[in-house]
Write an enzyme that holds these catalytic residues in place. Sequence first.
Site, PDB file in Angstrom:
ATOM      1  N   HIS A  77     -11.370  36.284  55.233  1.00 28.00           N
ATOM      2  CA  HIS A  77     -12.400  37.320  55.281  1.00 28.00           C
ATOM      3  C   HIS A  77     -12.866  37.661  53.875  1.00 28.00           C
ATOM      4  CE1 HIS A  77     -11.195  38.926  59.521  1.00 28.00           C
ATOM      5  NE2 HIS A  77     -11.485  37.639  59.515  1.00 28.00           N
ATOM      6  N   GLU A  79     -13.198  40.517  52.411  1.00 27.90           N
ATOM      7  CA  GLU A  79     -12.325  41.490  51.767  1.00 27.90           C
ATOM      8  C   GLU A  79     -11.073  40.812  51.219  1.00 27.90           C
ATOM      9  OE1 GLU A  79     -13.773  43.455  55.692  1.00 27.90           O
ATOM     10  OE2 GLU A  79     -13.446  41.437  54.904  1.00 27.90           O
ATOM     11  N   CYS A 105     -11.528  44.419  59.460  1.00 30.92           N
ATOM     12  CA  CYS A 105     -10.609  44.263  60.580  1.00 30.92           C
ATOM     13  C   CYS A 105      -9.265  44.893  60.200  1.00 30.92           C
ATOM     14  CB  CYS A 105     -10.425  42.784  60.918  1.00 30.92           C
ATOM     15  SG  CYS A 105      -9.437  41.884  59.697  1.00 30.92           S
ATOM     16  N   CYS A 108      -7.437  43.130  57.188  1.00 26.93           N
ATOM     17  CA  CYS A 108      -8.023  43.508  55.897  1.00 26.93           C
ATOM     18  C   CYS A 108      -7.709  44.968  55.560  1.00 26.93           C
ATOM     19  CB  CYS A 108      -9.530  43.268  55.907  1.00 26.93           C
ATOM     20  SG  CYS A 108      -9.957  41.513  55.961  1.00 26.93           S
TER      21      CYS A 108
END
Length: 152
Positions: A77, A79, A105, A108
């Site tokens: 991801h 992040e 999510c 993260c």
Amino acid sequence: MRPDWDHYFMEMAEVVAKRSTCLRRQVGAVLVKDRRILASGYNGAPSGMAHCQETGCLRQQLGIPSGQQHEMCRGLHAEQNAIIQAALHGTSINGSLLYVTHQPCVICAKMMINAGVKSVVIKGAYPDALAEQMLQEAGITLTLLDNLKSGE
């Protein structure tokens, strides 16, 4: 017209998202402290590995709905990539703000909690109530960009 800081950094995250190699969702993230960019990241396969654009989307092939089984994906991801880039280059992100094009999510969110991120500004929602709950419990503010006042 000159953008305020929040819109400025979100525009940066949107530019970063253009590097995404994900076939489903392009996400960009920018970590900021004292109005300085510390690191950025976009979603895509780990360095040196084939991108989903080349291999196809594993999640689509397996029929996995959005917001479930994050581990069933070749990509990281945005992040996660921003946090990893900061660590790789020895940059502390403790006390930083994260600007990200989509709500994080739960995976993260947990990483941000342990990395010391203090605030998250998002442009769009994502269906992960547990992530929201954990960020709130950790004292990390999650703000939708549209809810911020424009201004210097």
